[in-house]
Scaffold this motif. Structure first.
Motif, PDB file in Angstrom:
ATOM      1  N   GLY A 192      50.942  35.792  41.260  1.00 12.87           N
ATOM      2  CA  GLY A 192      49.780  34.953  41.010  1.00 12.87           C
ATOM      3  C   GLY A 192      48.497  35.606  41.506  1.00 12.87           C
ATOM      4  N   PHE A 193      48.572  36.337  42.621  1.00 16.71           N
ATOM      5  CA  PHE A 193      47.418  37.079  43.121  1.00 16.71           C
ATOM      6  C   PHE A 193      47.017  38.152  42.124  1.00 16.71           C
ATOM      7  CE2 PHE A 193      45.766  40.680  45.681  1.00 16.71           C
ATOM      8  CZ  PHE A 193      44.589  40.098  46.114  1.00 16.71           C
ATOM      9  N   GLY A 194      48.000  38.849  41.584  1.00 21.44           N
ATOM     10  CA  GLY A 194      47.708  39.863  40.564  1.00 21.44           C
ATOM     11  C   GLY A 194      47.070  39.252  39.332  1.00 21.44           C
ATOM     12  N   ASN A 195      47.573  38.097  38.927  1.00 23.03           N
ATOM     13  CA  ASN A 195      47.009  37.402  37.778  1.00 23.03           C
ATOM     14  C   ASN A 195      45.568  36.991  38.049  1.00 23.03           C
ATOM     15  OD1 ASN A 195      46.998  35.930  35.230  1.00 23.03           O
ATOM     16  ND2 ASN A 195      47.099  34.107  36.487  1.00 23.03           N
ATOM     17  N   ALA A 196      45.289  36.506  39.250  1.00 21.29           N
ATOM     18  CA  ALA A 196      43.922  36.116  39.602  1.00 21.29           C
ATOM     19  C   ALA A 196      42.987  37.324  39.578  1.00 21.29           C
ATOM     20  CB  ALA A 196      43.900  35.449  40.974  1.00 21.29           C
ATOM     21  N   LEU A 197      43.474  38.476  40.030  1.00 23.04           N
ATOM     22  CA  LEU A 197      42.677  39.696  39.954  1.00 23.04           C
ATOM     23  C   LEU A 197      42.346  40.033  38.506  1.00 23.04           C
ATOM     24  CD1 LEU A 197      44.472  42.014  42.541  1.00 23.04           C
ATOM     25  CD2 LEU A 197      42.177  41.073  42.744  1.00 23.04           C
ATOM     26  N   ALA A 198      43.354  40.000  37.636  1.00 24.47           N
ATOM     27  CA  ALA A 198      43.140  40.331  36.223  1.00 24.47           C
ATOM     28  C   ALA A 198      42.174  39.353  35.568  1.00 24.47           C
ATOM     29  CB  ALA A 198      44.478  40.331  35.475  1.00 24.47           C
ATOM     30  N   LYS A 199      42.337  38.072  35.867  1.00 27.31           N
ATOM     31  CA  LYS A 199      41.449  37.063  35.277  1.00 27.31           C
ATOM     32  C   LYS A 199      40.014  37.261  35.761  1.00 27.31           C
ATOM     33  CE  LYS A 199      42.866  32.801  34.725  1.00 27.31           C
ATOM     34  NZ  LYS A 199      43.262  31.408  34.959  1.00 27.31           N
ATOM     35  N   GLY A 200      39.842  37.553  37.038  1.00 23.35           N
ATOM     36  CA  GLY A 200      38.501  37.789  37.578  1.00 23.35           C
ATOM     37  C   GLY A 200      37.831  38.985  36.947  1.00 23.35           C
ATOM     38  N   VAL A 201      38.583  40.060  36.745  1.00 23.67           N
ATOM     39  CA  VAL A 201      38.038  41.259  36.104  1.00 23.67           C
ATOM     40  C   VAL A 201      37.666  40.955  34.659  1.00 23.67           C
ATOM     41  CG1 VAL A 201      38.620  43.569  35.283  1.00 23.67           C
ATOM     42  CG2 VAL A 201      39.173  42.902  37.627  1.00 23.67           C
ATOM     43  N   ARG A 202      38.543  40.270  33.948  1.00 23.83           N
ATOM     44  CA  ARG A 202      38.292  39.950  32.539  1.00 23.83           C
ATOM     45  C   ARG A 202      37.007  39.137  32.385  1.00 23.83           C
ATOM     46  NH1 ARG A 202      43.367  38.291  31.042  1.00 23.83           N
ATOM     47  NH2 ARG A 202      42.945  36.247  31.927  1.00 23.83           N
ATOM     48  N   GLU A 203      36.844  38.111  33.222  1.00 23.83           N
ATOM     49  CA  GLU A 203      35.655  37.266  33.145  1.00 23.83           C
ATOM     50  C   GLU A 203      34.392  38.019  33.560  1.00 23.83           C
ATOM     51  OE1 GLU A 203      36.614  33.832  35.475  1.00 23.83           O
ATOM     52  OE2 GLU A 203      38.123  33.134  34.030  1.00 23.83           O
ATOM     53  N   ALA A 204      34.487  38.856  34.595  1.00 19.45           N
ATOM     54  CA  ALA A 204      33.318  39.598  35.060  1.00 19.45           C
ATOM     55  C   ALA A 204      32.900  40.667  34.054  1.00 19.45           C
ATOM     56  CB  ALA A 204      33.602  40.232  36.420  1.00 19.45           C
ATOM     57  N   VAL A 205      33.847  41.272  33.374  1.00 16.83           N
ATOM     58  CA  VAL A 205      33.506  42.271  32.354  1.00 16.83           C
ATOM     59  C   VAL A 205      32.763  41.608  31.196  1.00 16.83           C
ATOM     60  CG1 VAL A 205      34.486  43.826  30.608  1.00 16.83           C
ATOM     61  CG2 VAL A 205      35.273  43.950  32.973  1.00 16.83           C
ATOM     62  N   LYS A 206      33.197  40.413  30.819  1.00 15.47           N
ATOM     63  CA  LYS A 206      32.478  39.679  29.768  1.00 15.47           C
ATOM     64  C   LYS A 206      31.045  39.380  30.182  1.00 15.47           C
ATOM     65  CE  LYS A 206      36.470  37.372  27.747  1.00 15.47           C
ATOM     66  NZ  LYS A 206      37.178  36.086  27.604  1.00 15.47           N
ATOM     67  N   LYS A 207      30.873  39.055  31.464  1.00 17.34           N
ATOM     68  CA  LYS A 207      29.555  38.647  31.960  1.00 17.34           C
ATOM     69  C   LYS A 207      28.674  39.838  32.321  1.00 17.34           C
ATOM     70  CE  LYS A 207      27.431  36.146  35.756  1.00 17.34           C
ATOM     71  NZ  LYS A 207      27.670  35.744  37.137  1.00 17.34           N
ATOM     72  N   ASP A 208      29.218  40.809  33.070  1.00 14.22           N
ATOM     73  CA  ASP A 208      28.414  41.889  33.644  1.00 14.22           C
ATOM     74  C   ASP A 208      28.659  43.256  33.027  1.00 14.22           C
ATOM     75  OD1 ASP A 208      27.436  39.999  35.453  1.00 14.22           O
ATOM     76  OD2 ASP A 208      29.053  40.403  36.893  1.00 14.22           O
ATOM     77  N   GLY A 209      29.526  43.350  32.057  1.00 14.06           N
ATOM     78  CA  GLY A 209      29.836  44.650  31.480  1.00 14.06           C
ATOM     79  C   GLY A 209      30.812  45.428  32.338  1.00 14.06           C
ATOM     80  N   ILE A 210      30.725  46.735  32.267  1.00 16.06           N
ATOM     81  CA  ILE A 210      31.698  47.604  32.937  1.00 16.06           C
ATOM     82  C   ILE A 210      31.661  47.447  34.459  1.00 16.06           C
ATOM     83  CG2 ILE A 210      30.206  49.627  33.094  1.00 16.06           C
ATOM     84  CD1 ILE A 210      33.943  49.649  32.211  1.00 16.06           C
TER      85      ILE A 210
END
Length: 118
Positions: free
Chosen positions: A65-83
């Motif tokens: 679940g921690f790994g999933n939260a990391l992936a979800k956070g990266v996915r959302e931040a990339v949409k918002k802030d780019g690379i």
């Protein structure tokens, strides 16, 4: 019914971890990394979110679940802030959990008064 689902899924993840400890020569640190990376991979593929919807805390509390939260956070931040979100998203998504873990370890160390091995 949700408690039963959480118990079964969380228990199944724990059984997998115990089997890895008992049947392989993997160290606990390597098993931890495998679980977190599995959570990241399943989260990136969108599979883990379905497991969370099904089992709730049974899927979010284990290391996967921690790994999933990391992936979800990266996915959302990339949409918002780019690379740049690829660098900042995972930690910002999990900062609350990381803070609680560090503070809990500090409190346990103060209470237990650890000593060096002689």
């Amino acid at each position: 019914m949700m408690f039963l689902k959480a118990f079964l899924i969380g228990g199944a993840i724990c059984v997998i971890g115990q089997l890895l400890i008992d049947l392989t020569k993997l160290t606990p640190a390597r098993i931890l990394v495998i679980f977190v990376c599995t959570g990241v991979l399943l989260g990136a593929l969108g599979i883990y979110d379905r497991l969370v919807d099904f089992a709730g805390a049974g899927a979010t509390i284990p290391l996967t679940g921690f790994g999933n939260a990391l992936a979800k956070g990266v996915r959302e931040a990339v949409k918002k802030d780019g690379i740049m979100g690829a660098v900042t998203g995972g930690l910002s998504a999990c900062s609350g959990g990381i803070t609680i873990a560090v503070l809990s370890a500090l409190i346990a160390a103060i209470i237990a008064k650890p000593k060096d091995k002689s």
